[in-house]
Design a protein around this motif. Structure first.
Motif, PDB file in Angstrom:
ATOM      1  N   PRO A 167      -4.819   2.904  -5.990  1.00 37.85           N
ATOM      2  CA  PRO A 167      -3.587   2.951  -6.382  1.00 37.85           C
ATOM      3  C   PRO A 167      -2.592   1.851  -6.664  1.00 37.85           C
ATOM      4  O   PRO A 167      -2.945   1.535  -5.330  1.00 37.85           O
ATOM      5  N   SER A 168      -2.638   1.042  -7.237  1.00 35.26           N
ATOM      6  CA  SER A 168      -1.102   0.130  -7.274  1.00 35.26           C
ATOM      7  C   SER A 168      -0.177   0.600  -6.494  1.00 35.26           C
ATOM      8  O   SER A 168       0.606   1.122  -7.290  1.00 35.26           O
ATOM      9  N   SER A 169       0.041   0.064  -5.865  1.00 33.60           N
ATOM     10  CA  SER A 169       1.768   0.410  -5.374  1.00 33.60           C
ATOM     11  C   SER A 169       2.286  -0.790  -4.586  1.00 33.60           C
ATOM     12  O   SER A 169       2.121  -1.099  -3.901  1.00 33.60           O
ATOM     13  N   SER A 170       3.691  -1.633  -5.112  1.00 30.64           N
ATOM     14  CA  SER A 170       3.720  -2.448  -4.382  1.00 30.64           C
ATOM     15  C   SER A 170       4.977  -2.455  -2.686  1.00 30.64           C
ATOM     16  O   SER A 170       4.395  -3.249  -2.064  1.00 30.64           O
ATOM     17  N   ASN A 171       5.017  -1.137  -3.025  1.00 27.61           N
ATOM     18  CA  ASN A 171       5.548  -0.572  -1.571  1.00 27.61           C
ATOM     19  C   ASN A 171       4.708  -0.280  -0.852  1.00 27.61           C
ATOM     20  O   ASN A 171       4.937   0.508   0.608  1.00 27.61           O
ATOM     21  N   THR A 172       2.967  -0.353  -1.375  1.00 27.21           N
ATOM     22  CA  THR A 172       2.441   0.040   0.381  1.00 27.21           C
ATOM     23  C   THR A 172       0.850  -0.865   1.032  1.00 27.21           C
ATOM     24  O   THR A 172       0.444  -1.360   0.434  1.00 27.21           O
ATOM     25  N   PRO A 173       2.016  -0.766   2.150  1.00 28.17           N
ATOM     26  CA  PRO A 173       0.794  -2.041   2.582  1.00 28.17           C
ATOM     27  C   PRO A 173      -0.846  -1.712   2.409  1.00 28.17           C
ATOM     28  O   PRO A 173      -0.977  -0.568   2.749  1.00 28.17           O
ATOM     29  N   SER A 174      -1.364  -2.538   2.243  1.00 27.92           N
ATOM     30  CA  SER A 174      -2.794  -2.375   1.953  1.00 27.92           C
ATOM     31  C   SER A 174      -3.735  -1.607   3.515  1.00 27.92           C
ATOM     32  O   SER A 174      -3.294  -2.516   4.787  1.00 27.92           O
ATOM     33  N   ARG A 175      -4.315  -0.835   3.358  1.00 25.93           N
ATOM     34  CA  ARG A 175      -5.084   0.092   4.872  1.00 25.93           C
ATOM     35  C   ARG A 175      -6.601   0.812   4.512  1.00 25.93           C
ATOM     36  O   ARG A 175      -6.118   0.903   3.280  1.00 25.93           O
ATOM     37  N   SER A 176      -7.325   0.431   4.825  1.00 23.50           N
ATOM     38  CA  SER A 176      -8.725   1.262   4.916  1.00 23.50           C
ATOM     39  C   SER A 176      -8.969   2.681   4.789  1.00 23.50           C
ATOM     40  O   SER A 176      -7.666   3.336   5.425  1.00 23.50           O
ATOM     41  N   ARG A 177      -9.301   3.257   4.645  1.00 16.45           N
ATOM     42  CA  ARG A 177      -9.966   4.805   4.876  1.00 16.45           C
ATOM     43  C   ARG A 177      -9.360   5.746   6.391  1.00 16.45           C
ATOM     44  O   ARG A 177      -9.241   6.320   6.056  1.00 16.45           O
ATOM     45  N   ASP A 178     -10.404   4.571   6.665  1.00 15.22           N
ATOM     46  CA  ASP A 178     -10.710   4.662   8.597  1.00 15.22           C
ATOM     47  C   ASP A 178      -9.339   4.687   9.283  1.00 15.22           C
ATOM     48  O   ASP A 178      -8.776   6.028   9.425  1.00 15.22           O
ATOM     49  N   GLU A 179      -8.279   4.005   8.705  1.00 12.65           N
ATOM     50  CA  GLU A 179      -6.681   3.581   9.090  1.00 12.65           C
ATOM     51  C   GLU A 179      -6.122   5.003   8.908  1.00 12.65           C
ATOM     52  O   GLU A 179      -5.735   5.816   9.827  1.00 12.65           O
TER      53      GLU A 179
END
Ligand SMILES: [Zn+2]
Lengths: 269, 100
Positions: free
Chosen positions: B5-17
């Motif tokens: 989901p797009s949210s400007s507050n979420t740093p990008s991260r992988s499912r593994d992370e």
């Protein structure tokens, strides 16, 4: 790290907690009036409590270098007896002059009864008459969604409430957007069981909003954790949020809201 | 793979992370839930409204909708809108007592 604890019931906590909070980077504590876990029998009991919040507790906090602020009201759990509630409310205007009092709170609803709602409306009117900010307690668990809606309707119906000077506290995933959409601030309370965990709080920040939001521990005499705000900050850090974003949420946001009171002055600001 | 989901507050991260960060605590919570349900089976009597609410929430976990928490909280909420005359308790129980 620096943070503000905008909602902590320090009369129920030990000096060890003050020390731990100071060590964790706390720069100020705000204490709303609340239920003591039992019903007080007379307005005199509340008079003494208001003295404790405006005189004794600030001195205790200062020993750890912490500025202490208070909010005053009769809480919804003790508002069913409307006679008592009105007697207690008559005490409040005098205490509003105390240098650490920021506004009226935490007012709201508990079981969403007619009497609770009437006393909530009377508090809102008191706040407007005295140009005070408002801190709202929303009900627990299954009563929260209905109570939040009744509260927002009552605030709107008053007609003279400025939403930006009101914080709707204890929001969760199903009530947060509603409070923010109407222009109010929203408080997320971090409780080990009955409200939000630090992980869920950060999810809400990520998916709903990081603006007009504060985090608080609402630490009291029940199962609660006075260090939950810095723990949420650690959760943000491990998810990759920047130091600036963390500082804005746990320090800048409460500072912005609370600074609407001319009494909220921090020594280093 | 579905897009996050797009949210400007979420740093990008992988499912593994995300899995590395939160799997073990979630695994433990799932086992606690299973143990609670087992413990109930060993006890006498019928489910009360809280347990009925808990069981009703379980299928929501398997839905694809990312708003699972809000959905569960809404399921457990009092759906009525008018203030009540009087309450016989000060405490909430966690699930609306009249849940089906
Ligand atoms: Zn509180």
């Amino acid at each position: 790290m620096r943070y503000i604890e905008p909602h902590g019931h320090m009369v129920s906590r030990t000096t060890d907690d003050y020390q731990a909070m100071a060590l964790a980077g706390c720069k100020a504590i705000c204490e709303p009036a609340f239920w003591a876990g039992f019903d007080r029998k007379s307005a005199d009991g509340f008079h003494d409590y208001f003295c404790q919040l405006t005189q004794h507790e600030p001195r205790r906090a200062l020993k750890y270098g912490l500025p202490h602020f208070a909010w005053l009201c009769i809480n919804p759990k003790e508002s069913e007896d409307m006679g008592l509630a009105k007697e207690v409310m008559a005490l409040i205007p005098e205490f509003l002059k105390a240098p650490n009092v920021l506004g009226i709170g935490e007012i709201g609803l508990n079981k969403n009864t007619r009497n609770e709602l009437k006393i909530f409306e009377a508090h809102v009117d008191l706040a407007v008459q005295h140009n005070q900010m408002i801190l709202v307690h929303t009900p627990h668990l299954e009563d929260k969604r209905k109570g939040t809606r009744l509260i927002i309707d009552a605030l709107k119906a008053h007609g003279k409430v400025q939403p930006g000077r009101v914080i709707i506290d204890h929001v969760e995933e199903h009530t947060m957007a509603e409070a923010l959409d109407q222009g109010y601030w929203a408080g997320i309370t971090l409780y080990p069981e009955s409200k939000a965990s630090p992980q869920r709080a950060v999810d809400m920040i990520e998916t709903i909003s990081a603006q007009r939001v504060w985090l608080n521990s609402a630490c009291d005499w029940g199962h609660s954790d006075p260090l939950s705000v810095p723990k949420a900050a650690i959760e943000m850090r491990r998810r990759g949020h920047s130091s600036a974003a963390i500082d804005r949420l746990v320090y800048g946001n409460p500072l912005e809201f609370l600074s609407q009171s001319p009494k909220f002055i921090l020594p280093e600001a | 793979m579905s897009k996050p989901p797009s949210s400007s507050n979420t740093p990008s991260r992988s499912r593994d992370e995300v899995t590395d960060a939160h799997f073990m605590e979630t695994r433990a919570k799932l086992l606690d839930l299973a143990a609670f349900l087992d413990r109930l089976e060993r006890a006498v009597g019928a489910d009360d409204h809280r347990v009925r609410g808990l069981r009703a929430a379980l299928p929501i976990l398997l839905e694809k909708d990312p708003a699972r928490v809000a959905k569960i909280l809404n399921l457990w909420s009092d759906p009525t809108t008018a203030p009540i005359e009087k309450s016989d308790t000060k405490a909430a129980s966690g699930v609306w007592p009249k849940i089906k």
